[in-house]
Scaffold this motif. Structure first.
Motif, PDB file in Angstrom:
ATOM      1  N   ILE A   1       0.819  -1.208   0.000  1.00 42.75           N
ATOM      2  CA  ILE A   1       0.000   0.000   0.000  1.00 42.75           C
ATOM      3  C   ILE A   1       0.854   1.259   0.000  1.00 42.75           C
ATOM      4  CG2 ILE A   1      -1.981  -1.082   1.101  1.00 42.75           C
ATOM      5  CD1 ILE A   1      -1.083   0.281   3.715  1.00 42.75           C
ATOM      6  N   GLN A   2       2.132   1.115  -0.296  1.00 47.74           N
ATOM      7  CA  GLN A   2       2.987   2.282  -0.399  1.00 47.74           C
ATOM      8  C   GLN A   2       2.440   3.332  -1.365  1.00 47.74           C
ATOM      9  OE1 GLN A   2       5.268   3.150   1.578  1.00 47.74           O
ATOM     10  NE2 GLN A   2       6.383   4.745   0.492  1.00 47.74           N
ATOM     11  N   PRO A   3       1.753   2.945  -2.443  1.00 45.55           N
ATOM     12  CA  PRO A   3       1.166   3.961  -3.323  1.00 45.55           C
ATOM     13  C   PRO A   3       0.269   4.954  -2.588  1.00 45.55           C
ATOM     14  CG  PRO A   3       1.075   1.844  -4.415  1.00 45.55           C
ATOM     15  CD  PRO A   3       1.625   1.587  -3.046  1.00 45.55           C
ATOM     16  N   LEU A   4      -0.374   4.513  -1.479  1.00 43.06           N
ATOM     17  CA  LEU A   4      -1.200   5.460  -0.717  1.00 43.06           C
ATOM     18  C   LEU A   4      -0.353   6.628  -0.237  1.00 43.06           C
ATOM     19  CD1 LEU A   4      -3.400   3.206   1.612  1.00 43.06           C
ATOM     20  CD2 LEU A   4      -4.175   4.567  -0.322  1.00 43.06           C
ATOM     21  N   GLN A   5       0.855   6.299   0.241  1.00 43.40           N
ATOM     22  CA  GLN A   5       1.740   7.362   0.739  1.00 43.40           C
ATOM     23  C   GLN A   5       2.139   8.291  -0.396  1.00 43.40           C
ATOM     24  OE1 GLN A   5       2.427   7.834   3.887  1.00 43.40           O
ATOM     25  NE2 GLN A   5       1.840   5.893   4.814  1.00 43.40           N
ATOM     26  N   VAL A   6       2.341   7.714  -1.582  1.00 40.95           N
ATOM     27  CA  VAL A   6       2.730   8.548  -2.726  1.00 40.95           C
ATOM     28  C   VAL A   6       1.589   9.494  -3.091  1.00 40.95           C
ATOM     29  CG1 VAL A   6       3.407   8.519  -5.141  1.00 40.95           C
ATOM     30  CG2 VAL A   6       4.346   6.824  -3.573  1.00 40.95           C
ATOM     31  N   HIS A   7       0.361   8.946  -3.158  1.00 38.72           N
ATOM     32  CA  HIS A   7      -0.806   9.796  -3.449  1.00 38.72           C
ATOM     33  C   HIS A   7      -0.905  10.935  -2.461  1.00 38.72           C
ATOM     34  CE1 HIS A   7      -2.832   6.220  -5.605  1.00 38.72           C
ATOM     35  NE2 HIS A   7      -2.397   7.086  -6.491  1.00 38.72           N
ATOM     36  N   ALA A   8      -0.759  10.588  -1.178  1.00 35.55           N
ATOM     37  CA  ALA A   8      -0.891  11.616  -0.139  1.00 35.55           C
ATOM     38  C   ALA A   8       0.167  12.697  -0.320  1.00 35.55           C
ATOM     39  CB  ALA A   8      -0.772  10.971   1.240  1.00 35.55           C
ATOM     40  N   THR A   9       1.367  12.288  -0.701  1.00 35.03           N
ATOM     41  CA  THR A   9       2.435  13.274  -0.842  1.00 35.03           C
ATOM     42  C   THR A   9       2.186  14.205  -2.015  1.00 35.03           C
ATOM     43  OG1 THR A   9       4.022  11.830   0.208  1.00 35.03           O
ATOM     44  CG2 THR A   9       4.905  13.549  -1.230  1.00 35.03           C
ATOM     45  N   ILE A  10       1.762  13.640  -3.136  1.00 32.79           N
ATOM     46  CA  ILE A  10       1.484  14.494  -4.297  1.00 32.79           C
ATOM     47  C   ILE A  10       0.414  15.514  -3.926  1.00 32.79           C
ATOM     48  CG2 ILE A  10       0.575  14.515  -6.648  1.00 32.79           C
ATOM     49  CD1 ILE A  10       1.884  11.739  -7.003  1.00 32.79           C
TER      50      ILE A  10
END
Lengths: 204, 236, 574
Positions: free
Chosen positions: C478-487
């Motif tokens: 679920i690392q993509p969740l962190q990427v979405h949040a950062t963007i």
């Protein structure tokens, strides 16, 4: 020169709201004292809870100098008396009021300084025996409670001294007369905290 | 709710049940409230020739529109917490008799698991200790008695729905019963310093036969601890 | 009762010589200037806090990469960022912004007073806060860096100087907080005394605007709750400096004692911040709906109830802390109870919209954005207030998402709403409406984008305050969740640029504001924009409550509090 509002202004609107008949400064002092009660109350509660949890700390508590503490209690109580006398004399409109006010205030200051001086001697006696703030939880509380209280005594002495100096000037006497009530409230509070502290720390 | 990790704990379903109960109840309210805001914002947008209505909620009839929903909210909240109370009692207040007790030591930055061995006593030659891997049998109650050597840590196993802070100066216990063999992650979930993010462990749940074999291999008088661990006073 | 009989000892309004720049802007005792000083401090600290957020989010999205503009950071530095982000945002942004700015600016004006009861104390309070802020910022640059034990400062991590690099930094953290507490104690005493004692004739308690009620109750709550933590701060400092041992088990102390002291204050603190935020929304909703606020008296009772109840809920932050598990039940009950006043407040706001004539100017957009976002924050609190689910969700990103969905709306959505709304009164010009709307929509959308994924991350079990969440195999997927949040976070930060430009541009080039651009009833809108130094040429006489909008039979849809009947002044100033 900025407009200095009259801090004793009481604006009455005639619909019986008693809150609005309290002078602003007195209300403010009471609010401040409420927050101070939470500070000392919080610390004292922690002390009581931890003391019970640790079985009473009787061995450590045996080393406090209760006679010195009792003497200091007398000193502080007397200073509250002289402060009250100063406040009463402030309300007079007689000849020599300023002189009486200054005398009683002066005694209060001297007694306050006595309290601090005695406390300092007491601390040095305890330090000499190795009872420092790091010497265990009982002593940590002892120094925190009495130390914080002493800082408040010092603040009160400074406040009273400012008023004492001001009262020497004839034009400032009315100001002092109005404001000494607030200094008195604060000083009595500092005394009341000690009334709780002394038995809690020295007598139990 | 596929975001929840797989549940391999006997009390996991209780926690998940409360979670879904809350989700259902607040979900409905959330949609209703947001829906009302959006609808009212649209219906009552400013239009020429239409004035606002002077409704101020000054009498009970009007106030009822918000007091009754608030009352319903309270009742639902209480019902949630009655349900949740059972789950909490089950996990934190009850203490079923364990088939295995493990002493857990949390220190910066590792989990150390001490087994008393066949004699059931710590500090004897048949003790076994393990760094980061907690071996347990499946379908048996396991009790962990946890202490910290330094700061507050928190022992968390998402797949078990278990979490318990570990506080220095006291021994805190928790229990669980795993229902499925496998390896599951143990996390530290209380900030404990620079390697907090790597203070990981594994819960290794073994089937009956695997556990028997593991015991045979490891629970013997041979395994001795390195001196650094001995001096940390892990023994009871 | 005659005017003369009504007013005795009116505050003397003395005329004074023209002040120098330093006297007028630096050492000012004017509540309006002090409010702007608080604004300067809070907006500057928000930039610092926002920068820490950027660094945190970038690190979380790409844990093994360098952060642009920062470089690679160590896990220690990450813990410092997380700690300082929380400390700065709660104590040096939210509190100065909501209490320092709007409390100072609005209270005297809304009650018809010329200034606060104690203007010099007011000046002392903002200078004390500034000193605290400077000490906190300085702690970034001392050897060992700034505090790293979390904004909650749990002991023994915070109590032993050997456990984080921030040997001096953690001490400075304690001192900075002590100064902040003193600042708001002084401010609080000022607000309460002013609101109680200096209301204009005719302004009985049930004619006081809700913002004033909410600022004052927040001040009372702060006053009552901060004391034990002040004691705790002294204890923590002594632990660090002399090894006193209050929170050190080796010396007989108890780490849980710190948790109790911290949360006894910490929970009321979030209401100290939420109440003024709501107060701002409660002022704006009626003005832009042209309707009275719904259930005014109930809303006052809600503020009072919240104040009382918030003092007995604190241990819901400590369900799994190791405290006696039997305590979970009483604290769960009190926590449920405190959701009642909040439910009433939210429903009252929604009911205010019903039947209104709503105009979506920027202040209203931000108020509604704040309401809708806070709703999600509020309902997710139920998961955490219920001890059973808290076992699973405590210490995860679910908590992070929950408190950002409550604190961000009340601080920034409500704060921006208030700023766009009172800007004309503060600075005499209007902010640009188009760019205000751009600011709102970008902020609203980006905010959801940052924190919605974090709910999911928390449900999956991701712990908070971790330098690299993908160290755990559970969370690699679920690392993509962190990427979405950062963007989304980068967009959120960039979205504030239109606001900054708009704010400064409008100071000089914005449309000149008349007295009452919003056609609002409260007293501040009856004087010029900006008001004269002493606010009111003559003390107003209040004749009605503040929310008389669209009254049946009135010639206008608004009725200023101090005007006779429903007549408008003939001067055309409005």
């Amino acid at each position: 020169m900025e407009a200095a509002p009259n801090i004793e202004a009481v604006v009455q609107f005639g619909d019986g709201d008693s809150i609005r008949e309290i002078p602003a400064a007195r209300l403010a002092i009471w609010l401040f004292l409420a927050s101070e009660i939470m500070v000392f109350g919080g610390l004292m509660s922690c002390f009581m809870l931890l003391r019970i949890a640790h079985g009473g700390w009787d061995a450590e508590a045996a080393h406090v100098h209760w006679r010195i503490g009792a003497f200091n209690t007398l000193v502080l109580l007397t200073s509250s008396l002289t402060m009250a006398l100063a406040c009463t004399s402030a309300k007079e409109r007689k000849r020599g009021t300023a002189r009486r006010l200054r005398t009683y205030l002066g005694f209060t200051i001297v007694l306050g300084l006595t309290f601090l001086g005695v406390k300092a001697c007491e601390y040095s006696l305890e330090f000499a025996k190795g009872f420092t703030p790091g010497a265990g939880l009982f002593w940590a509380f002892y120094y925190t409670l009495t130390g914080l209280h002493s800082l408040h005594v010092l603040a009160g002495i400074i406040l009273n001294t400012t008023l004492w100096i001001a009262a020497a000037r004839a034009d400032l006497v009315p100001v002092v007369q109005r404001r000494i009530e607030y200094a008195g409230l604060y000083w009595h509070f500092v005394d009341v905290v000690w009334i709780f502290l002394f038995p809690l720390v020295y007598l139990t | 709710m596929h975001w929840l990790p797989s549940d391999v704990s006997t009390f996991g379903p209780s926690v998940d049940h409360v979670f879904h109960l809350i989700l259902g109840i607040v979900g409905v309210w959330f949609i209703a409230a947001e829906g009302a805001i959006i609808l009212f914002a649209c219906w009552f947008r400013r239009r020429p020739g239409r004035t606002a209505s002077y409704v101020s909620g000054h009498n009970l009839r009007e106030l009822a529109w918000i007091l009754v929903p608030a009352l319903v909210v309270v009742i639902l909240d209480f019902s949630i917490d009655v349900a949740a109370g059972h789950a909490w009692d089950e996990i934190k207040l009850e203490s079923p008799k364990p088939a295995l007790t493990v002493s857990v030591t949390a220190e910066r930055f590792a989990w150390i698991f001490d087994y008393a061995g066949p004699d059931g006593k710590y500090g004897t030659p048949d003790d076994y200790w393990s760094m980061a891997k907690l071996y347990v049998p499946v379908n048996q109650v396991v009790r962990v008695e946890m202490r910290s050597m330094d700061v507050i840590h928190s022992f968390a196993v998402p797949n078990l729905r278990l979490r318990q802070d570990v506080v220095p100066g006291r021994t805190i216990s928790a229990w669980f019963e795993a229902t499925k063999p496998g390896t599951y992650e143990i996390e530290c979930t209380e900030l404990c310093g620079f390697d907090h993010y790597r203070m990981q462990g594994s819960l290794v749940v073994l089937s009956d036969s695997d556990y028997a074999r593991w015991q045979h291999e490891h629970w013997s008088p041979i395994a001795a601890k390195p001196s650094s661990a001995e001096s940390t006073g892990v023994r009871q | 009762m005659s005017q003369a009989a009504i007013q005795r000892n009116v505050l003397p309004v003395e005329h004074h010589e023209e002040l120098s720049f330093v006297g007028k802007y630096v050492f000012s005792t004017d509540h309006k200037t002090i409010a702007k000083q608080y604004l300067g401090i809070s907006l500057f600290m928000a930039i610092v806090g926002g920068f820490t957020a950027y660094a945190i989010r970038w690190q979380l999205a790409w844990p093994s990469s360098a952060i642009p503009g920062v470089g690679t950071i160590t896990p220690d530095a990450y813990n410092t960022l997380v700690t300082m982000h929380g400390t700065i945002m709660v104590f040096f942004v939210a509190m100065p912004f909501l209490l320092g700015v709007f409390g100072n600016f609005c209270i005297p004006l809304m009650i018809g007073a010329s200034d606060m009861a104690f203007p010099r104390l007011n000046m002392l309070s903002v200078w004390t806060l500034l000193l605290g802020a400077l000490i906190l910022l300085a702690s970034f640059f001392v050897p060992g860096g700034a505090a790293a034990a979390g904004w909650t400062g749990y002991a023994p991590l915070s109590a032993r100087p050997d456990l984080t690099p921030a040997v001096l930094g953690q001490d400075m953290w304690i001192v900075a907080l002590a100064l902040e507490f003193s600042s708001f104690l002084m401010g609080g005493v000022n607000f309460i005394t002013t609101a109680l004692n200096m209301r204009a004739p005719g302004m009985g308690f049930w004619r006081v605007p809700l913002l004033v009620w909410y600022e004052v109750t927040a001040s009372v709550l702060f006053l009552l709750s901060v004391g034990p933590l002040i004691g705790g701060a002294v204890m923590l400092l002594l632990d660090r400096l002399v090894g006193a041992g209050f929170f050190l088990p080796a010396k007989g102390g108890d780490p849980l004692l710190w948790e109790h002291l911290f949360w006894f204050f910490g929970h009321p603190e979030v209401y100290v911040v939420a109440l003024p935020g709501f107060g701002i929304m409660l002022e704006i909703l009626p003005v832009f709906s042209r309707k009275p606020i719904f259930a005014y008296r109930a809303l006052v009772y809600c503020a009072l109830t919240t104040t009382g109840l918030s003092l007995i809920v604190w241990a819901h932050h400590m369900f799994i802390s190791g405290m006696d598990p039997r305590l979970a039940t009483p604290f769960t009950v009190t926590t449920i109870l405190i959701s009642v006043p909040f439910a009433v407040i939210v429903f009252a706001m929604i009911a205010t919209l019903w039947g209104g004539s709503i105009k979506f100017d920027t202040p209203m957009l931000f108020a509604l954005g704040g309401l809708t976002s806070f709703l999600l924050g509020g309902v997710t609190g139920i998961f955490l207030g219920s001890a059973a689910t808290d076992i699973y969700l405590h210490g995860t990103y679910f908590v992070v998402a929950h408190f950002h969905y409550t604190l961000f709306p009340v601080t920034f959505f409500a704060g921006f709403a208030g700023l766009y709304y009172w800007y004309p009164k503060m600075f005499g010009r209007l902010m640009n409406e188009t760019w205000g709307k751009v600011h709102f929509w970008l902020t609203m959308a980006a905010f959801q984008g940052v924190f919605m994924p974090l709910f999911l991350s928390g449900i999956a079990g991701t712990p908070r305050r971790v330098f690299a969440p993908n160290e755990y195999s559970l969370f690699k997927a679920i690392q993509p969740l962190q990427v979405h949040a950062t963007i989304a976070a980068v967009i959120l930060l960039l979205a504030q640029l239109p606001f900054v430009v708009n704010f400064f541009w409008s100071l000089k080039r914005g449309t000149q504001a008349k007295d009452n651009p919003w056609h609002a009833n409260t007293l501040e809108w009856s004087v010029s924009s900006p008001p004269p130094h002493d606010n009111f040429e003559r003390t107003p006489r209040v004749r009605r409550w503040p929310y008389e909008y669209s009254a049946p039979g009135a010639s206008l849809d608004w009725s200023p509090q101090a005007e006779r009947g429903d007549a408008m002044p003939a001067t055309g100033r409005h």
